[in-house]
Design an enzyme around this catalytic site. Structure first.
Site, PDB file in Angstrom:
ATOM      1  CB  CYS A 166     -62.272 -13.497  11.229  1.00  0.00           C
ATOM      2  SG  CYS A 166     -60.787 -13.726  10.256  1.00  0.00           S
ATOM      3  CD  GLU A 167     -60.853 -19.149   8.069  1.00  0.00           C
ATOM      4  OE1 GLU A 167     -61.398 -20.171   7.606  1.00  0.00           O
ATOM      5  OE2 GLU A 167     -59.681 -18.813   7.837  1.00  0.00           O
ATOM      6  CE1 TYR A 196     -56.244 -34.010   9.566  1.00  0.00           C
ATOM      7  CE2 TYR A 196     -56.182 -33.263  11.841  1.00  0.00           C
ATOM      8  CZ  TYR A 196     -55.536 -33.510  10.647  1.00  0.00           C
ATOM      9  OH  TYR A 196     -54.197 -33.260  10.533  1.00  0.00           O
ATOM     10  CE1 TYR A 241     -49.391 -35.726  14.871  1.00  0.00           C
ATOM     11  CE2 TYR A 241     -51.019 -37.126  15.932  1.00  0.00           C
ATOM     12  CZ  TYR A 241     -49.827 -36.980  15.275  1.00  0.00           C
ATOM     13  OH  TYR A 241     -49.037 -38.086  15.032  1.00  0.00           O
ATOM     14  NE  ARG A 263     -56.451 -34.441  15.956  1.00  0.00           N
ATOM     15  CZ  ARG A 263     -57.519 -35.189  16.054  1.00  0.00           C
ATOM     16  NH1 ARG A 263     -58.447 -34.885  16.934  1.00  0.00           N
ATOM     17  NH2 ARG A 263     -57.676 -36.249  15.293  1.00  0.00           N
ATOM     18  N   PRO A 321     -45.326 -44.723  17.945  1.00  0.00           N
ATOM     19  CG  PRO A 321     -45.572 -45.396  20.169  1.00  0.00           C
ATOM     20  CD  PRO A 321     -44.677 -45.544  18.960  1.00  0.00           C
ATOM     21  N   GLY A 322     -47.456 -41.891  18.391  1.00  0.00           N
ATOM     22  CA  GLY A 322     -47.515 -40.483  18.791  1.00  0.00           C
ATOM     23  C   GLY A 322     -48.740 -40.291  19.655  1.00  0.00           C
TER      24      GLY A 322
HETATM   25  N1  LLP Z   1     -44.807 -42.354  12.050  1.00  0.00           N
HETATM   26  C1  LLP Z   1     -44.998 -41.611  10.939  1.00  0.00           C
HETATM   27  C2  LLP Z   1     -44.111 -41.801   9.797  1.00  0.00           C
HETATM   28  C3  LLP Z   1     -46.038 -40.673  10.891  1.00  0.00           C
HETATM   29  O1  LLP Z   1     -46.223 -39.936   9.791  1.00  0.00           O
HETATM   30  C4  LLP Z   1     -46.885 -40.502  12.016  1.00  0.00           C
HETATM   31  C5  LLP Z   1     -47.971 -39.529  11.995  1.00  0.00           C
HETATM   32  C6  LLP Z   1     -46.635 -41.292  13.158  1.00  0.00           C
HETATM   33  C7  LLP Z   1     -45.586 -42.211  13.135  1.00  0.00           C
HETATM   34  C8  LLP Z   1     -47.456 -41.179  14.411  1.00  0.00           C
HETATM   35  O2  LLP Z   1     -48.787 -41.516  14.214  1.00  0.00           O
HETATM   36  P1  LLP Z   1     -49.767 -41.601  15.479  1.00  0.00           P
HETATM   37  O3  LLP Z   1     -49.297 -42.737  16.357  1.00  0.00           O
HETATM   38  O4  LLP Z   1     -49.677 -40.319  16.202  1.00  0.00           O
HETATM   39  O5  LLP Z   1     -51.087 -41.833  14.891  1.00  0.00           O
HETATM   40  N2  LLP Z   1     -52.592 -34.269  12.481  1.00  0.00           N
HETATM   41  C9  LLP Z   1     -53.336 -35.513  12.424  1.00  0.00           C
HETATM   42  C10 LLP Z   1     -52.448 -36.725  12.532  1.00  0.00           C
HETATM   43  C11 LLP Z   1     -51.316 -36.747  11.523  1.00  0.00           C
HETATM   44  C12 LLP Z   1     -50.404 -37.908  11.679  1.00  0.00           C
HETATM   45  C13 LLP Z   1     -49.129 -37.700  10.920  1.00  0.00           C
HETATM   46  N3  LLP Z   1     -48.207 -38.780  10.992  1.00  0.00           N
HETATM   47  C14 LLP Z   1     -54.414 -35.486  13.494  1.00  0.00           C
HETATM   48  O6  LLP Z   1     -54.515 -34.502  14.223  1.00  0.00           O
HETATM   49  O7  LLP Z   1     -55.191 -36.414  13.608  1.00  0.00           O
END
Ligand code: LLP
Length: 433
Positions: A356-357, A329, A385, A325, A288-289
């Site tokens: 400037c966008e 997105y 992120y 973000r 988890p992130g």
């Molecule tokens: N494991 C792998 C291999 C990943 O590529 C990622 C996220 C995670 C775990 C963690 O995912 P999470 O639990 O955070 O959803 N920048 C984007 C999100 C990109 C996620 C990239 N990979 C945003 O701001 O929504």
């Protein structure tokens, strides 16, 4: 009224994070400013450990360091027992220097360099492979160093999890992983490599997924493969389900996200059932992130000016240089006027950054208290992120990050200066006098 995360509160008209007044934080540390509440991260981690370990004793949480790579945050999670999903040599280095042991890390990535592979081998970390091309590259690097490397493959399970298309990673059409129907030959190839030992399997179906069913399906696909590979002689030390659990960004609009407990209830039973059937007990890993760190953090930004045009534009000092973000997105983040947190809405405002966008908009058409220059805006749920995707676009130094714990507040990253930006620039010889 927005349902605030538990680390945020409104006291005497001001927004607080932990026990710190955001107005004081902004005056002390200057804006723009990311502010993170340590207790919130700790509590989310504890929620995960309880939900996982009460169901299966051999679980491990590999924090996805890409979500928020501040070394203090990685250290907090390391202290609590987390390992890490690292996606570059830089993230590997951060995780190791935060005190994580190599055995608790997985070096992921769909495009690793030879240097990445050498560094990974030197540190003794396990490597998740994304192609058979990479498998043979690793075998030859491992042979040169004389080491044996433990590996897994990333599976592409062809699961369409509902999320933004840019962050769905389990679709058959995505660049990530090896298709489930090609995974058996890939493991057979690994078994025949003299310097590699396949010991795990890895998958990640995407990010900001707000239903548990896709995760349950993923676990089933993965465990079917584990069964097949077990029969063919692969000894599993770990099964890694990846990350991806979403959070409810739209707090006013009753957006829902599954609890950590319901996530665990969806993914662990299929894994446990198959492990029992096979008589094996691998560690079950998750990565988890966002769901660990996102709601711990707010971005504080000062109002430079208000323009009443065809819309009411609130020009603030943070833009997509610091939080990309919304522009990237179309994502939604709650906005609070931090110095008027208990005032009723007085008008509709669009919060615009200094870049400037035209796309530099942090929030569209929000009902907020009457806003004037000098007011302080808090953008919520920016711990994942947020800073990690910040840039220096328009020659804007990246801002500071503050950590709060109760009433304590200290820098965990200083703001960059113009000199920092210029320090990496060098002059080609023909331009020197
Ligand atoms: N494991 C792998 C291999 C990943 O590529 C990622 C996220 C995670 C775990 C963690 O995912 P999470 O639990 O955070 O959803 N920048 C984007 C999100 C990109 C996620 C990239 N990979 C945003 O701001 O929504």
């Amino acid at each position: 009224m927005i349902a605030l995360p538990p680390n945020l509160s409104c006291r005497d008209g001001h927004l607080y994070i932990g026990d710190c007044n955001t107005v004081t934080l902004a005056n002390t540390f200057k804006t723009p400013l990311y502010v993170t509440d340590e207790e919130r991260i700790r509590n989310r981690f504890l929620e995960y450990t309880r939900a996982l370990n009460s169901r299966y004793p051999h679980c491990r949480i590999l924090y996805a360091t890409k979500a928020n790579g501040n070394s203090t945050i990685i250290r907090i999670l390391a202290e609590m027992g987390a390992g890490a999903d690292v996606f570059s040599s830089g993230e590997l280095q951060l995780a190791l220097s935060a005190g994580m042991s190599p055995q608790t890390l997985l070096f992921n990535g769909s495009s690793k360099t030879t240097d990445d592979l050498i560094r990974a081998i030197q540190t003794g970390v396990r490597i998740s492979l994304d192609s058979t091309d990479e498998l043979y590259q690793l075998e030859s690097v491992a042979a040169e160093t004389g080491r044996t490397v433990e590996v897994s493959f990333r599976v592409n399970p062809a699961i369409n999890a509902p999320t933004h298309p840019k962050i769905a990673t389990g679709l058959a059409s995505c660049k990530f992983g090896i298709a489930a129907e090609k995974i058996i030959p890939a493991y057979q190839a690994a078994l025949s490599c003299s310097h590699l030992v396949p010991v795990g399997i890895h998958c990640h179906i995407g990010s900001q997924i707000t239903a548990v069913e896709p995760f349950a399906r993923e676990a089933e696909v993965l465990m079917e493969l584990v069964a097949e590979l077990h029969r063919r002689g692969v000894g599993f030390a770990f099964v890694d389900l990846g990350g991806g659990l979403g959070i409810p960004y739209n707090r006013a609009g009753n957006e829902n996200a599954p609890s950590i407990d319901s996530y665990a209830e969806a993914v662990l039973p299929p894994c446990i059932a198959m492990c029992n059937e096979l008589g094996i007990a691998p560690e079950i890993w998750i990565e988890p992130g966002r769901s660990l760190v996102c709601d711990s953090t707010i971005l504080l930004t000062r109002v430079n000016s208000v323009k009443h045009a065809h819309k009411n534009f609130v020009n603030v000092d943070a833009g997509f240089n610091l939080l990309i973000r919304p522009a990237m997105y179309n994502s939604y983040h709650e906005v609070i006027v931090a110095n008027k947190a208990s005032e009723p809405a007085g008008d509709t405002y669009t919060i615009t950054g200094p870049i400037c966008e035209t796309g530099d908009i942090l929030a569209h058409d929000r009902e907020l208290p009457i806003i004037v220059a000098g007011d302080l805006i808090a953008i919520l749920d920016t711990g994942a992120y947020g800073f990690s995707m910040a840039s220096q676009y328009n020659c804007r130094p990246r801002c500071a990050e503050v950590l709060v714990k109760g009433t304590q507040a200290e820098l965990m990253r200083r703001a960059e200066t113009l000199d920092d930006i210029r320090s990496t620039m060098v002059t080609p010889s023909w331009h020197k006098q």
